[in-house]
Design an enzyme around this catalytic site. Structure first.
Site, PDB file in Angstrom:
ATOM      1  N   GLU A  99      49.987  40.234  45.332  1.00  0.00           N
ATOM      2  CA  GLU A  99      49.666  41.397  44.584  1.00  0.00           C
ATOM      3  C   GLU A  99      49.059  42.315  45.422  1.00  0.00           C
ATOM      4  OE1 GLU A  99      47.087  40.761  41.239  1.00  0.00           O
ATOM      5  OE2 GLU A  99      48.443  41.653  39.898  1.00  0.00           O
ATOM      6  N   GLU A 147      45.006  35.860  31.435  1.00  0.00           N
ATOM      7  CA  GLU A 147      46.112  36.741  31.773  1.00  0.00           C
ATOM      8  C   GLU A 147      45.751  37.314  33.185  1.00  0.00           C
ATOM      9  OE1 GLU A 147      48.679  37.421  29.961  1.00  0.00           O
ATOM     10  OE2 GLU A 147      47.952  36.866  27.938  1.00  0.00           O
TER      11      GLU A 147
END
Ligand code: NAD
Length: 492
Positions: free
Chosen positions: A386, A251
């Site tokens: 990000e 993830e």
């Protein structure tokens, strides 16, 4: 000096083989809140051996699933009973508001209950065999020893996403929380002992990713590695895991577009855009940090968003009025500041923030002001990468096709959301977006029953939901011939 918190390996609480320790600090004020063992590869190897022994030589993997489920339910009850203490510990460790930590604890108890409920629901399958007088069965078995590496943003929640399905499936685990946020995982390890999990089934190791985490990813006695964290680390895990071709569940990060069409309810969209980014100071893998707004409503949207952002109350997560706590560490704040400098250099328009708060009482913590960039373009690093902080970028667009194409032009694929009142557009855009989760007229909604995971470089596999349990199982085909007969092909 606080009491040393140890690792849990093979049913015993142990100090690090090296004797090293680490101080855990509260990011809101840099005060030391705990001293923990700082493990290294030796401790990881000992924990893997304990998990291997429990998997290969105890009845844990073959116990009736209802018995494992009962332990998970008991653990859920213990977590519920300690909700407030656990939430307090999580907020001390991460800086997030106490209310957010309480939500996490409620979710976590629910996760253990959900996977307890699923544990005994798999009855296998009968396959229709094409051969006469044969029987063909498909059964799911626990995958084995699982290494589980979790990040610092949702320390216990992310650990629970991994622990609950692995234990429900009958695996044994070595869990490694982030070295800077280990406290709730340690406490839940204690609660798991109280619940009655046998020695060796859950092993909790502490220490740096580059040694302890890397050992879990490399070691040939680990059958599956589950990792939540940054994309660069995820790529290292893939390489490390190749040595014994272990199963991988990743993830990774996200840069998640939140698209506002002109026909949306603007007031709700502005409000939810704030929720989409600023929980836990933007340190959320699914943060909607990339806003895309249709041209006719762009200026009004930015004006409203800016006004609301200017009112966000920053502070200690334990103060009742606080809406946003600090970033996790000095290094992480420096990374966020670096991205703001990049945004400015790329020509994005700084509308708000871009600095540390000036309040005297916030100076000891790693706080950063909510920051808004407008006039952003698809090719900017501030849009594509990000940031993992309270920084939001806004781009305008002219058509549905343009919005979809730009939203999809990213290496990430974790989550996306869009706002519209047009039913046809809801269907078209939801299908066209290449993300693991798509929200229509909402943002950042997740629940245990639905799978979570990313397209593209946001990850491999899924957590939560039925699929989250299946990740921890191997599928076995069992074939039985009821009328064995000689074929007489060779040497007859
Ligand atoms: P990180 O990658 O630095 O660390 C995550 C974990 O990996 C930590 O426990 C760390 O010790 C360990 N680690 C570091 N190097 C390692 C190595 N070489 N081998 C094995 N383990 C190693 O990430 P972080 O900074 O703790 O967390 C933030 C990141 O996590 C963000 O990118 C965020 O998007 C991502 N994240 C993703 C999800 C999701 O569900 N997709 C959820 C939460 C966080």
């Amino acid at each position: 000096m606080t009491e040393l918190k140890r690792m849990y390996i093979g049913g015993a609480w142990v100090a690090a083989a090296s004797g090293q320790t680490r101080q855990i600090i509260n990011p809101a004020n840099q005060k030391v809140i705990a001293t923990v063992a700082e493990g290294d590869r030796r401790d990881a190897i000992a924990a893997i051996a304990a998990a291997r022994q429990a998997f290969d030589h105890t009845d844990w993997p073959t116990r009736p699933a209802v018995e494992r489920a009962a332990l998970l339910v008991r653990l859920a009850g213990l977590i519920e009973a300690e909700r407030e203490q656990l939430a307090t510990l999580e907020s001390l460790d991460t800086g997030k508001t106490l209310e957010e930590s309480r939500w996490d604890m409620d979710d976590i108890a629910g996760i253990f209950r959900y996977f307890a409920g699923l544990a005994d629901k798999d009855g296998g399958e009968v396959i229709s065999s094409p051969l006469p007088a044969t029987e063909s069965l498909l059964v799911r078995e626990p995958v084995g020893v699982c290494g589980q590496i979790s990040p610092w943003n949702y320390p216990l929640l992310q650990a629970a996403w991994k622990l609950a399905p692995a234990l429900a499936a009958g695996c044994t685990v070595v869990v490694k929380p982030s070295e800077i946020t280990p406290l709730t995982t340690l406490r839940v390890t204690e609660l798991a002992i109280t619940a009655g999990f046998p020695p060796g089934v859950i092993n909790t190791v502490l220490g740096p990713g580059a040694t302890v985490g890397a050992e879990l990813a490399e070691h040939h006695d680990v059958d599956l590695i589950s990792f939540t964290g940054g994309i660069a680390t995820g790529k290292k895990i893939i390489q490390a895991a190749s040595g014994n071709v272990k199963k991988i569940c990743l993830e990774l990060g996200g840069k998640n577009p939140n698209i506002i069409f002109a026909d949306a309810d603007l007031e709700v969209a502005v409000d939810q855009a704030l929720n989409g980014v600023f929980f836990h100071a933007g340190q959320i893998c699914s943060a909607g940090a990339r806003l895309m707004v249709e041209e006719p409503v762009h200026d009004e949207f930015v004006t409203r968003l800016k006004a609301r952002m200017a009112n966000i109350k920053i502070g200690d997560g334990f103060a009742e009025q606080t809406q946003m706590g600090p970033l996790i560490s000095a290094e992480h704040r420096a990374k966020v500041e670096g991205y703001v400098a990049i945004g400015l250099a790329e020509g994005a328009q700084l509308e708000l923030g871009g600095h540390r708060p000036e309040d005297a009482e916030l100076q000891a913590g790693f706080f950063y002001a909510p920051t808004l960039f407008s006039g952003c373009r698809n090719d900017m690093r501030i849009v594509q990468e990000e940031v993992f902080g309270p920084v939001v970028t806004v781009e305008s667009f002219r058509s549905e096709a343009e919005a979809v194409e730009r939203a999809n032009s990213t290496i990430y694929g974790l989550a996306a959301g869009f706002w519209t009142s047009d039913a046809g557009r809801m269907q078209r855009v939801a299908k066209a977006l290449r993300f693991g989760t798509v929200w229509i007229n909402d943002f950042n909604v997740y629940f245990t029953q639905a799978p979570w995971g990313g397209f593209k470089q946001s990850g491999l596999g899924r957590e939560l939901g039925r699929l989250g349990l299946e990740e921890y199982t191997e599928v076995k085909h069992i074939f039985r011939n009821q009328r064995p007969a000689a074929m007489n092909w060779f040497g007859s």
